[in-house]
Write a protein that holds these residues in place. Structure first.
Motif, PDB file in Angstrom:
ATOM      1  N   LEU A 167      50.189  29.153  47.454  1.00 30.21           N
ATOM      2  CA  LEU A 167      49.049  30.023  46.770  1.00 30.21           C
ATOM      3  C   LEU A 167      49.096  30.587  46.011  1.00 30.21           C
ATOM      4  O   LEU A 167      49.648  31.632  46.147  1.00 30.21           O
ATOM      5  CB  LEU A 167      48.132  29.754  48.400  1.00 30.21           C
ATOM      6  CG  LEU A 167      47.653  29.571  49.352  1.00 30.21           C
ATOM      7  CD1 LEU A 167      47.142  30.285  50.591  1.00 30.21           C
ATOM      8  CD2 LEU A 167      46.300  28.804  48.989  1.00 30.21           C
ATOM      9  N   SER A 168      47.990  30.781  45.007  1.00 33.21           N
ATOM     10  CA  SER A 168      47.875  31.788  43.732  1.00 33.21           C
ATOM     11  C   SER A 168      48.024  32.557  44.432  1.00 33.21           C
ATOM     12  O   SER A 168      47.026  33.340  44.825  1.00 33.21           O
ATOM     13  CB  SER A 168      46.593  30.998  42.777  1.00 33.21           C
ATOM     14  OG  SER A 168      46.548  32.382  41.651  1.00 33.21           O
ATOM     15  N   ASP A 169      48.979  33.799  43.996  1.00 26.29           N
ATOM     16  CA  ASP A 169      48.829  35.205  43.830  1.00 26.29           C
ATOM     17  C   ASP A 169      47.340  36.062  43.045  1.00 26.29           C
ATOM     18  O   ASP A 169      47.199  37.149  43.581  1.00 26.29           O
ATOM     19  CB  ASP A 169      50.159  35.670  43.636  1.00 26.29           C
ATOM     20  CG  ASP A 169      50.393  35.512  42.327  1.00 26.29           C
ATOM     21  OD1 ASP A 169      48.961  34.490  41.567  1.00 26.29           O
ATOM     22  OD2 ASP A 169      51.547  36.309  42.309  1.00 26.29           O
ATOM     23  N   PHE A 170      46.830  35.384  42.603  1.00 20.48           N
ATOM     24  CA  PHE A 170      45.840  36.058  41.427  1.00 20.48           C
ATOM     25  C   PHE A 170      44.634  35.840  42.874  1.00 20.48           C
ATOM     26  O   PHE A 170      44.008  36.697  42.039  1.00 20.48           O
ATOM     27  CB  PHE A 170      45.335  35.089  40.394  1.00 20.48           C
ATOM     28  CG  PHE A 170      46.594  35.505  39.066  1.00 20.48           C
ATOM     29  CD1 PHE A 170      47.939  35.405  39.431  1.00 20.48           C
ATOM     30  CD2 PHE A 170      45.870  36.564  38.178  1.00 20.48           C
ATOM     31  CE1 PHE A 170      48.636  35.717  38.379  1.00 20.48           C
ATOM     32  CE2 PHE A 170      46.883  36.944  36.821  1.00 20.48           C
ATOM     33  CZ  PHE A 170      48.515  36.422  37.228  1.00 20.48           C
ATOM     34  N   SER A 171      45.116  34.868  43.196  1.00 19.84           N
ATOM     35  CA  SER A 171      43.788  34.088  43.461  1.00 19.84           C
ATOM     36  C   SER A 171      42.827  35.150  45.012  1.00 19.84           C
ATOM     37  O   SER A 171      43.408  35.346  45.844  1.00 19.84           O
ATOM     38  CB  SER A 171      44.094  32.575  44.130  1.00 19.84           C
ATOM     39  OG  SER A 171      42.503  32.384  45.273  1.00 19.84           O
ATOM     40  N   ASP A 172      41.824  35.928  44.452  1.00 20.28           N
ATOM     41  CA  ASP A 172      40.613  36.767  45.148  1.00 20.28           C
ATOM     42  C   ASP A 172      40.283  35.874  46.143  1.00 20.28           C
ATOM     43  O   ASP A 172      39.494  34.701  45.759  1.00 20.28           O
ATOM     44  CB  ASP A 172      39.706  36.812  44.615  1.00 20.28           C
ATOM     45  CG  ASP A 172      38.922  38.154  45.182  1.00 20.28           C
ATOM     46  OD1 ASP A 172      39.631  39.132  46.129  1.00 20.28           O
ATOM     47  OD2 ASP A 172      38.003  39.324  45.837  1.00 20.28           O
ATOM     48  N   ASN A 173      39.793  36.122  47.479  1.00 15.96           N
ATOM     49  CA  ASN A 173      38.441  35.932  48.689  1.00 15.96           C
ATOM     50  C   ASN A 173      37.372  35.110  48.154  1.00 15.96           C
ATOM     51  O   ASN A 173      36.062  35.749  49.129  1.00 15.96           O
ATOM     52  CB  ASN A 173      38.641  36.420  50.127  1.00 15.96           C
ATOM     53  CG  ASN A 173      38.510  35.302  51.211  1.00 15.96           C
ATOM     54  OD1 ASN A 173      38.439  34.300  50.777  1.00 15.96           O
ATOM     55  ND2 ASN A 173      38.147  35.626  52.486  1.00 15.96           N
ATOM     56  N   ALA A 174      37.248  34.540  47.068  1.00 15.24           N
ATOM     57  CA  ALA A 174      35.955  34.636  46.637  1.00 15.24           C
ATOM     58  C   ALA A 174      36.370  33.168  44.957  1.00 15.24           C
ATOM     59  O   ALA A 174      36.738  32.274  45.813  1.00 15.24           O
ATOM     60  CB  ALA A 174      34.978  35.251  45.841  1.00 15.24           C
TER      61      ALA A 174
END
Length: 497
Positions: A412-419
């Protein structure tokens, strides 16, 4: 005694099957002209004579002659009569007869240099529905019946203003509804007069580029960034300058005395990586734009869909009268085929930009805009977003679980926010994400390669995976098919992850 032409037409008239007498006669004469039975320059009988010889009314003959004359099958010479034309219209339109396998070489097509560039950089997927197409909502979940009733009621007695061109940047009802909604939901500071309705984000960016940039002007874009922004800017001869993105969003240069004319950002949910721009970065970017006379173009494409924490307020609302052009769309919250977006313009730009929009694009869709305004004002829009937020949150959690189970959390991308409506599946640096996406697309798994969103050579490898339009019961099978595609192209990827 009947004329030869009358004898021919009497026979042909009996061969026609049409219920209307004048159509039977028209077809009889027309077919006789086409097969040469009535050759060029052949004189047709006068209307009175032909009516008597065929036992028809003269009005019927007059109607048929007038139709043949209008279509070019016959010519009328004053004082001489009616004659068959030298060339029937059908023969001018018919293609030459060719032998099987034979073809005519079409002349080469010459596109402009910009047109050639665009054709070489086409990025839009030919298919826009299925697992795991990014950015497409569940269009089946929209309350179509309710919205259709609103449209039908408004369409029954439309005013003339609803049926002509829009010159005010959209219907006043939708401008008021959006201004009220955006103030509450996104902390956007605006009046209805600042709202311009567009046919989506691409048209909004095209208008901004045309009106605010000269040929060769520079624009900052995020690296990576949405290909649609880059293509529209390129077609307007705007020089694109990629600016890096990290976990806090776009990284503005510490010192610059010459910021560009336009700065494009997706601060609430960076596309495609998913980072949220920090407050410190937002403030620095606003100060930079104001100091250098730049315009920030805030693309707020899917900020309504946050699945944890507080909503992220818009960059536009952080200071009074900000140098921000705020762009939004209904493509993610409702459905893409609606082709409606909006721009909140700074007060200094609003009047002229609306006039330019009317001149360039001739706004319309007023009946749909009126229905959408009612949909928003009645609370249906907010209710639909709440329902979709719950639905998409479940689907995102399900897909996250699949990735974690099969590939581990590091995928999972470490940039990814829960949105948002998509997430990024990490791949090792050596993986060919373009080849993987191509293989997956051939199996109707519509992922997109992350590396294609970069302009520089320093590219991350991964796959953009949309989850909004994929029911949970279909998601695991599609994910396993994607895993097979990854193993086919890059067998070591699963091991590395």
């Amino acid at each position: 005694m009947r004329s030869l032409v009358a004898d021919l037409l009497a026979v042909r008239l009996g061969e026609q099957q049409d219920e209307l007498l004048h159509k039977r006669l028209y077809n009889a004469i027309r077919l006789s002209i086409l097969d040469g039975s009535l050759p060029p320059q052949c004189r047709l009988p006068p209307t009175r004579d032909l009516a008597r010889e065929l036992g028809l009314s003269r009005n019927t003959i007059l109607t048929v002659y007038e139709q043949l004359l209008a279509e070019g099958y016959v010519l009328s010479r004053q004082g001489s009569g009616t004659f068959v034309a030298d060339v029937a219209p059908d023969k001018l339109l018919s293609a030459p007869v060719m032998a099987p396998g034979e073809h005519i070489d079409a002349p080469p097509v010459s596109y402009s240099s910009r047109g050639k560039w665009l054709l070489d950089h086409i990025s839009a997927s030919p298919r826009q529905w299925g697992a795991f197409i990014p950015g497409v909502p569940d269009v089946n979940a929209f309350p179509h019946q309710l919205f259709s009733k609103m449209q039908a009621r408004i369409s029954r007695r439309p005013t003339p203003q609803r049926l002509t061109y829009s010159s005010q940047g959209g219907t006043p009802e939708l401008q008021h509804a959006l201004a009220n909604y955006l103030r509450v939901a996104r902390s956007v500071q605006c009046s209805p007069e600042q709202v311009l309705i567009t046919e989506g984000i691409h048209q909004a960016i095209d208008l901004v580029a045309r009106m605010l940039c000269d040929s060769g002007d520079e624009a900052w874009v995020e690296e990576p960034s949405y290909w649609g922004i880059r293509n529209v800017l390129q077609m307007n001869d705007v020089k694109i300058c990629p600016v890096p993105v990290d976990s806090a969003g776009l990284v503005p240069p510490e010192r610059t005395s010459a910021a560009p004319r336009l700065i494009f950002v997706t601060p609430s949910h960076q596309y495609p990586l998913g980072a949220v721009m920090s407050l410190e970065r937002r403030q620095r970017l606003l100060a930079l734009a104001r100091q250098n006379g730049s315009w920030i173009v805030e693309d707020d494409y899917d900020s309504e869909f946050r699945f944890s924490g507080q909503p992220i307020p818009a960059l536009q609302g952080l200071m009074p009268d900000p140098p921000v052009i705020y762009i939004g769309t209904f493509s993610k919250t409702l459905y893409p085929g609606l082709r409606l977006g909006y721009v909140v313009l700074p007060r200094a730009l609003a009047q002229e930009m609306k006039a330019a929009h009317a001149e360039l694009y001739r706004g319309g869709h007023s009946l749909i805009q009126a229905a959408l305004a009612e949909f928003i004002e009645a609370g249906h829009y907010s209710a639909h977003i709440r329902r979709m937020r719950l639905l998409y949150g479940r689907r995102r959690a399900f897909l996250t679980g699949l990735i974690t189970r099969y590939l581990g959390p590091q995928a999972l991308s470490d940039f990814s926010d829960n949105a948002g409506l998509h997430l990024v599946l990490n791949l090792p640096p050596e993986a060919d994400d373009i080849a993987i996406a191509k293989r997956a697309n051939a199996r109707d798994i519509l992922v997109r390669p992350l590396s294609s969103y970069y302009l520089t050579e320093n590219r991350r490898r991964g796959l953009l995976m949309g989850f909004a339009c994929v029911p949970e019961e279909k998601m695991e099978g599609a994910f396993k098919a994607l895993m097979q595609c990854i193993n086919d192209i890059c067998p070591q990827a699963a091991e590395r992850l």
